[in-house]
Design a protein around this motif. Sequence first.
Motif, PDB file in Angstrom:
ATOM      1  N   GLU A  86      82.841   1.506  18.039  1.00 24.30           N
ATOM      2  CA  GLU A  86      83.280   2.406  19.117  1.00 24.30           C
ATOM      3  C   GLU A  86      84.516   3.197  18.705  1.00 24.30           C
ATOM      4  O   GLU A  86      84.592   4.418  18.902  1.00 24.30           O
ATOM      5  CB  GLU A  86      83.577   1.597  20.382  1.00 24.30           C
ATOM      6  CG  GLU A  86      82.352   0.994  21.043  1.00 24.30           C
ATOM      7  CD  GLU A  86      82.729   0.160  22.252  1.00 24.30           C
ATOM      8  OE1 GLU A  86      83.945   0.100  22.575  1.00 24.30           O
ATOM      9  OE2 GLU A  86      81.827  -0.435  22.878  1.00 24.30           O
ATOM     10  N   GLN A  87      85.497   2.503  18.124  1.00 22.55           N
ATOM     11  CA  GLN A  87      86.759   3.158  17.773  1.00 22.55           C
ATOM     12  C   GLN A  87      86.575   4.172  16.641  1.00 22.55           C
ATOM     13  O   GLN A  87      87.111   5.283  16.704  1.00 22.55           O
ATOM     14  CB  GLN A  87      87.785   2.098  17.381  1.00 22.55           C
ATOM     15  CG  GLN A  87      88.201   1.195  18.531  1.00 22.55           C
ATOM     16  CD  GLN A  87      89.050   0.015  18.088  1.00 22.55           C
ATOM     17  OE1 GLN A  87      89.572  -0.013  16.971  1.00 22.55           O
ATOM     18  NE2 GLN A  87      89.196  -0.983  18.945  1.00 22.55           N
ATOM     19  N   ALA A  88      85.827   3.801  15.614  1.00 15.05           N
ATOM     20  CA  ALA A  88      85.649   4.705  14.474  1.00 15.05           C
ATOM     21  C   ALA A  88      84.802   5.910  14.850  1.00 15.05           C
ATOM     22  O   ALA A  88      85.087   7.038  14.415  1.00 15.05           O
ATOM     23  CB  ALA A  88      85.010   3.950  13.309  1.00 15.05           C
ATOM     24  N   GLU A  89      83.782   5.701  15.657  1.00 15.49           N
ATOM     25  CA  GLU A  89      82.935   6.826  16.058  1.00 15.49           C
ATOM     26  C   GLU A  89      83.695   7.793  16.951  1.00 15.49           C
ATOM     27  O   GLU A  89      83.527   9.015  16.845  1.00 15.49           O
ATOM     28  CB  GLU A  89      81.674   6.311  16.751  1.00 15.49           C
ATOM     29  CG  GLU A  89      80.707   5.641  15.776  1.00 15.49           C
ATOM     30  CD  GLU A  89      79.437   5.134  16.441  1.00 15.49           C
ATOM     31  OE1 GLU A  89      78.502   4.774  15.708  1.00 15.49           O
ATOM     32  OE2 GLU A  89      79.388   5.096  17.701  1.00 15.49           O
ATOM     33  N   ALA A  90      84.551   7.264  17.825  1.00 13.02           N
ATOM     34  CA  ALA A  90      85.383   8.140  18.666  1.00 13.02           C
ATOM     35  C   ALA A  90      86.359   8.931  17.804  1.00 13.02           C
ATOM     36  O   ALA A  90      86.590  10.129  18.038  1.00 13.02           O
ATOM     37  CB  ALA A  90      86.140   7.309  19.696  1.00 13.02           C
ATOM     38  N   ALA A  91      86.917   8.279  16.788  1.00 15.76           N
ATOM     39  CA  ALA A  91      87.851   8.969  15.889  1.00 15.76           C
ATOM     40  C   ALA A  91      87.146  10.041  15.082  1.00 15.76           C
ATOM     41  O   ALA A  91      87.701  11.106  14.815  1.00 15.76           O
ATOM     42  CB  ALA A  91      88.520   7.958  14.960  1.00 15.76           C
ATOM     43  N   ALA A  92      85.903   9.765  14.675  1.00 19.34           N
ATOM     44  CA  ALA A  92      85.149  10.743  13.884  1.00 19.34           C
ATOM     45  C   ALA A  92      84.863  12.003  14.686  1.00 19.34           C
ATOM     46  O   ALA A  92      84.896  13.119  14.148  1.00 19.34           O
ATOM     47  CB  ALA A  92      83.850  10.124  13.386  1.00 19.34           C
TER      48      ALA A  92
END
Length: 344
Positions: A174-180
């Motif tokens: 969730e966190q990495a995809e939001a950052a991407a």
Amino acid sequence: MKALKTILIILVAILAIVFVMSLMGDDTYRVERSVTVKAPVEVVYAHTSTLAAMDKWSPWNDHDPNMKKSMSGTDGTVGATASWEGNSDVGSGSQEIVALEPNKKVGVALHFKEPMESESNAEVLLEGMGDSTKVTWAMFGNNDGMIAKAMSMFFNMDKMVGPEFDKGLGRLKEQAEAAAVSAPKNEFRGYKVDMVDRPEMVYVGKRAVVKWADMEKFYGDTYQALGKDLGAAKLEMSGMPSGIIFKWDEPNQQADMMAAMPVKGDATTSVKGWETLVVPAGKAQFIPYMGGYHGSYNAHMAMDDAMKANGRELKDHVIEEYVTDPMSEPDSMKWLTNIYYMMK
């Protein structure tokens, strides 16, 4: 005496059982889970390569939101250590970064103090797949001693730890995809457009409105004369010969530009017959362009695309640094030009 004998018999029996079970138990253990994250590997690595970043998706925070934490060393480097002390669900211990392979692997050594002293290892493995990344989180170690091997017959590490790994990887995803999604876009027309910090630069040179067809001659004549005068003035160069663009006039195929040399000085630096320009420190879009000067059009178009895509605005100067000397390298495909767009 009879009671003591009975107790001794029971203890011997228990030890015998433990010994037999230790022979049947596993010498090692490994628990791992994987997830595919729709984000480039460098984005995911940023969420796994520091202890602080890993703590943000750690599933064990749920078991004790009030656990005490401390950090030593420089986070994001080998040797950085995080310690924790919490309730009976999380116990106490520490973890130390022992390996870092950018965009590939993060290795951690675990030292558990409570509820039972033990050592273990963990790693996060990354496999880049274009715009996605496969992440594998694993914990592994040895079952040292008879008791540990015997206990492995009763306690299934995979069932105990595996669900926690699934939970943590879900949060990482969730966190990495939001950052991407929110990360600046930096790939345009085959060029990677980076944001960099440029220091204040002092230039001495000649400014003029020059037809595109006359630029090569303008540069050649200017640099030859300027080099002599800078030498006579005993000014030291602070960089490579540069072209500074103030205005690019497409309809008339000309540019308001300056052929200049960066020097060590300040706004008061003066060379007779030449202009001094101070470009303040600031953020700049940057492309290291390889090729002949006349082939840089697409690199400049990539700069424009990057500004539009990321909501940036040109401040004033476009700067080209001519790193490669054409006199020493005849192959124009090996010429390096650093292109900077100063941003507001």
